[in-house]
Write an enzyme that holds these catalytic residues in place. Sequence first.
Site, PDB file in Angstrom:
ATOM      1  N   HIS A 151       3.199   7.905  13.657  1.00 28.72           N
ATOM      2  CA  HIS A 151       4.000   6.678  13.770  1.00 28.72           C
ATOM      3  C   HIS A 151       3.335   5.674  14.702  1.00 28.72           C
ATOM      4  CE1 HIS A 151       7.301   7.971  11.402  1.00 28.72           C
ATOM      5  NE2 HIS A 151       7.453   9.079  12.091  1.00 28.72           N
ATOM      6  N   CYS A 165      -2.548   2.449  -0.949  1.00 27.15           N
ATOM      7  CA  CYS A 165      -1.567   1.746  -0.120  1.00 27.15           C
ATOM      8  C   CYS A 165      -1.358   2.468   1.193  1.00 27.15           C
ATOM      9  CB  CYS A 165      -0.242   1.589  -0.865  1.00 27.15           C
ATOM     10  SG  CYS A 165       0.564   3.164  -1.214  1.00 27.15           S
TER      11      CYS A 165
END
Lengths: 568, 85
Positions: free
Chosen positions: A194, A493
């Site tokens: 993250h 992506c």
Amino acid sequence: MTDPVAPQGPVALSGVGVSTGTGYGPALRLSRAAPIPAEGESHTGDADAETAAARAALEGTAAELTERGERAGREAQEVLEAQALMARDPGLAADVERRIAGGASAARAVHDAFVGYRALLSEAGAFFAARVADLDDVRDRVVATLMGLPVPGVPHSDVPFVLLAHDLAPADTALLDPDLVLAFVTVEGGPTSHTAILARSLGLPAVVACAGSNLIAEHTPVLVDGATGEVAVRPDPQQVERAKARAAVRAEAAARSTGPGRTCDGHPVPLLANIGGPQDLPAALELGAEGVGLYRSEFLFLDRADAPAHDEQVAAYRAVLEAFPGAKVVVRTLDSGADKPLAFLPPRAPEPNPALGERGLRMMRRHPEILRAQLAALADAHRDTEADLHVMAPMVTDVEDAEWFAAEAAAAGLATAGVMVEVPAAALRAARLTDAAAFFSIGTNDLTQYACAADREAGSLSRFQDSWQPGVLELVAMTARAAREAERSCGVCGEAAADPFLACVLVGMGVDSLSMGATALPLVRAALAASSLAQCRAAAEAALAARGAAEAKQAARDALPGVTALGV
Amino acid sequence: MAERRVKIESKVGLHARPASLFVKAASAFDGDVHVAKGDAAPVSAKSILGVMSLGAKHGDEIVVTAEGEGAEALLDTLAEIANAD
């Protein structure tokens, strides 16, 4: 290692650079250790003074939360104001006073009163995990104030700083003011953590898995190089100057890059943006995105009691489609799982390893009504817009999955349905998936985690959480080859597309579009413009031949002199 | 004492933003304001933690009572918040 706490001379630490750029400034630490007053701690006898202290701490916390809310604005302000209301809750205050009258210290009384409400609210059922976290955060702030300890959470500062942390969770960073953060340095985390994703989305330099960074004293000047992973504690002035010069070269290259993505010999590579919703459109448009390569539609569904209604979904999708007339917009259908639970679905048995659990398309196959409602809303939103709408399913494993999704999309009237390639089995079978999938989009973060069997958040595994791992590159190359042979498009992506070197390698392997957080677009555009297709192919070949991730990266660097010259 | 039965039309129930607005409006009132759901004991409408502990969802009915000058007008406001989206 020298003790970095010692107040003399520079100390060099190193970790894994996951977001390029250079940051220099005083270090401040995000602490998540919750202060807990001793069980049964009592006050010295002056209940009135103790009550006054508790009231002052509650009110002080409420005032700070309100003030931070006013600065943050938007959704963050709503959360912070609700937290301020919690700190000012008259029922809570009465409970605290009662406990102090019974002999408890202010800190213990506050702690216990919050814990009581926490239990009450958890029982109420319709209380989301996020709100429990908000309540706990208020408790920790008030208790820390009363105990004279640092308040947990994002440090408060009026001057820009380098944020040190063990690791960063999305909740920690929601309140972060990006203008005040110069760089992130964490002890844990890998290139797909993250922290890394957030840093790249904010355009901030970041180094993760940096051993010893937990020993850097607060307010010590730190120089962070997010490209090399070097963290210099108390660097000498020449070092800072050199880093600044490199950053200037890079910023200039990024600023110079305009127009559609292409190599220096004219091979077009559309550069698309990854977005979470309409709020990300202005940055994507400003930085020259040629479309949307990944619209993470799950943000519309998370942290709410009911599924979003048809009209609400249509409005959110249409806002994005209308921003890109004539361009490709790829919407990933709801990607939820045990790590991103939906409050409006019945609770499920806990999964010991959510990454390997019922997530993405697997969950939609159990609750097809949710997917059908989403596809219907997408079809409605697409009507009367000129965007080229693509829908894709996350966590597709086999041809049967792809066929099921394609049939659902066709039933909703959506012509272009593709699949995300993030499960290694899907990459291995890419040639067979081309019949059921109109296109591929490779999600390199999860593909890396699964292919290398390395949890995305475990810092000790950073060598394996790297999309430069030749095994991962092989899967990407295999998928791109299968797509080309079947005349399907194949984009990437994942975060790999945002790395200027890796972007060139992907193009060399036959990937035909790259999608990334908007802030990465200018530098990737510049990197492509500085390389020929032949150089990209040579870099891909060299990387695939390497023995490990570091060697693959170095080999690609050597093959891409134009990108190196950009100061990346 | 003024009393009002309100069916919650807010999609998220009496949570998040509607709960904050509800509590803020009640807190601005001088007199006592209570809210109850079902057979459970009423809670102060000035307490966000109390209001959230009701677990009042979309479609639930709550009973709001207020005592003091302007009680009816306050109940109008609170009903409006519980029904807004």
